[in-house]
Enzyme design. Structure first.
Site, short mmCIF file in Angstrom:
data_model
loop_
_atom_site.label_atom_id
_atom_site.label_comp_id
_atom_site.label_asym_id
_atom_site.label_seq_id
_atom_site.Cartn_x
_atom_site.Cartn_y
_atom_site.Cartn_z
N TRP A 101 46.99 38.54 42.47
CA TRP A 101 45.61 38.88 42.87
C TRP A 101 45.41 38.72 44.36
O TRP A 101 44.66 39.48 44.99
CB TRP A 101 44.60 38.05 42.08
CG TRP A 101 44.67 38.32 40.61
CD1 TRP A 101 45.04 37.46 39.63
CD2 TRP A 101 44.38 39.57 39.95
NE1 TRP A 101 45.01 38.08 38.39
CE2 TRP A 101 44.61 39.38 38.57
CE3 TRP A 101 43.96 40.83 40.39
CZ2 TRP A 101 44.43 40.39 37.62
CZ3 TRP A 101 43.78 41.84 39.45
CH2 TRP A 101 44.01 41.62 38.09
N ASP A 171 38.71 33.76 46.19
CA ASP A 171 38.61 34.32 44.84
C ASP A 171 38.77 33.14 43.89
O ASP A 171 39.85 32.54 43.81
CB ASP A 171 39.74 35.34 44.65
CG ASP A 171 39.78 35.92 43.24
OD1 ASP A 171 39.01 35.47 42.38
OD2 ASP A 171 40.61 36.84 43.01
N LYS A 195 36.55 35.28 32.93
CA LYS A 195 37.58 34.25 32.80
C LYS A 195 36.96 32.95 32.27
O LYS A 195 37.31 32.48 31.22
CB LYS A 195 38.27 33.99 34.14
CG LYS A 195 38.85 35.24 34.80
CD LYS A 195 40.11 35.73 34.12
CE LYS A 195 40.46 37.17 34.43
NZ LYS A 195 40.86 37.44 35.79
C1 LIG Z 1 41.28 38.55 36.56
C2 LIG Z 1 41.30 38.28 38.00
C3 LIG Z 1 40.93 39.27 38.92
C4 LIG Z 1 40.55 40.67 38.52
O1 LIG Z 1 39.29 40.66 37.94
P1 LIG Z 1 38.53 42.02 37.55
O2 LIG Z 1 37.16 41.49 37.20
O3 LIG Z 1 39.25 42.61 36.39
O4 LIG Z 1 38.52 42.89 38.73
C5 LIG Z 1 40.93 38.92 40.25
N1 LIG Z 1 41.28 37.69 40.68
C6 LIG Z 1 41.64 36.73 39.80
C7 LIG Z 1 42.01 35.38 40.32
C8 LIG Z 1 41.66 36.98 38.44
O5 LIG Z 1 42.03 36.03 37.58
#
Ligand SMILES: *Cc1c(COP(=O)(O)O)cnc(C)c1O
Length: 362
Positions: A101, A171, A195
């Site tokens: 990511w 993130d 998540k």
């Molecule tokens: C799942 C995830 C993403 C992607 O998320 P989307 O909502 O599908 O765009 C980005 N960063 C991390 C750390 C993730 O676990």
């Protein structure tokens, strides 16, 4: 109903109480004769939901008033573009690459300016968090970017790369609200809900007010400017109403069980049980380096892909779902977010133990 435990990395488990409460209100929210799904986002009732959701989150995560809280669409992935679009005043940023990511965010940022890789752990399959040297950051760097918890590789930052006058952008999709957080350490942080917070469809962005300004480039679309959403309090256009409502319920659930200290304690207990088992197992082995282990995502392997597949199948027969590792890394991964109860961990350990007895010494 069959008891299953869902170890998916996302969309993931939600607290049962939250789902049951939503079920009670599904067709008729607080006697208004409508579902939240059917409500105008401009109605007083929905504005109240939005406001309460934000307030509960502010209380829970101790978010200072100098920060705005936004409820956006486009997933965490859209933030990979929105961050550089809005923050690259000098066209420069520094990224730490700790997994899939972080790399995706880096590749997106490169479309908008000069991106320095401050550190990377790709040399060892992202199994650790690399060291960085803040002195290496070039002048006029607009921000430092990290992915704090690496969902696929199961690692987490233990300290943050903080530096005066350079905002830290993080993130936190797979660790937000799993433990107390000091929001003041960040310029901006974001998390896709699916998540650890709620259903898919909403992304939470927390951003320091002084960083919000007119977008760097005049041609940036209206919807991709933070300022648009700040000015309209997340109601510039139709927000993901039902997802926001569900997040609000999860926030209240967290407050009621004692807040982020309480959930951290519980998360540590769950993760320690699992890591302790892995450290003593004759068959299974964790893949992340000890010092950087995530509390939320626990990847592990047997070292033999046929055995991995067999275990995943046996686990499924025991009601343990979605233990297959990410397609990039194979093996297994147990995502054990806030809503995963200790019983889920115990059920997984029982299954691993039985597997170990049956397929024994390698
Ligand atoms: C799942 C995830 C993403 C992607 O998320 P989307 O909502 O599908 O765009 C980005 N960063 C991390 C750390 C993730 O676990």
């Amino acid at each position: 109903m069959n008891q299953i435990f869902n170890f998916s990395a996302g969309p993931a488990m939600l607290p049962k109480q939250v789902l049951e409460e939503a079920q009670k209100e599904l067709c008729d929210y607080k006697g208004c004769g409508m579902s939240v799904m059917e409500m105008s986002h401009r109605s007083d009732l929905f504005r109240m939901i939005l406001e309460e959701t934000e307030q509960t989150l502010r209380t829970l995560a101790n978010i200072p008033l100098e920060y705005d809280v936004l409820f956006l669409q486009g997933g965490a992935s859209l933030q990979f573009a929105m961050v550089p679009m809005n923050f690259m005043k000098h066209g420069k940023a520094a990224y730490i690459l700790t997994g899939h990511w972080a790399k995706k965010a880096y590749q997106e940022a490169k479309k908008f300016g000069n991106v320095q890789v401050l550190a990377s752990s790709e040399d060892e399959q992202f199994s650790y968090i690399p060291e960085w040297n803040l002195a290496d950051i070039s002048n006029n760097t607009d921000y430092i970017y990290i992915c704090e918890n690496n969902t696929i590789y199961g690692t987490k930052f233990t300290t943050l790369p903080n530096i005066n006058d350079k905002p830290l952008v993080a993130d936190v999709s797979s660790c937000f609200l799993s433990e107390p957080i000091d929001v003041t350490k960040y310029g901006l942080l974001f998390a896709g809900a699916q998540k650890n917070i709620g259903p898919a469809g909403v992304t939470i962005v927390i951003v320091r007010k002084d960083l919000i300004r007119e977008a760097v480039l005049p041609e940036i679309p209206t919807l991709l400017r933070y300022k648009t959403h700040v000015d309209a309090h997340s109601l510039y256009h139709t927000p993901p109403c039902y997802s926001i409502y569900m997040c609000g319920k999860v926030f209240l659930w967290l407050l009621h069980i004692g807040g982020l200290e309480a959930i951290q304690y519980y998360n540590q207990k769950k993760a320690m049980r699992l890591y302790d088992y892995l450290d003593h197992s004759r068959i299974f082995k964790g893949t992340a380096q000890r010092a950087y282990r995530s509390l939320m995502n626990v990847p592990f392997i047997t070292g033999n892909s046929n055995m991995d597949a067999l275990f995943i199948q046996k686990a499924k027969e025991h009601g343990l779902e979605n233990l297959k590792g990410h397609r990039l890394v194979g093996g297994m991964r147990a995502s054990i977010y806030n809503a995963m109860p200790m019983e889920g961990i115990e059920a997984l350990l029982a299954c691993m133990n039985q597997f170990e007895k049956e397929y024994g010494v390698k």
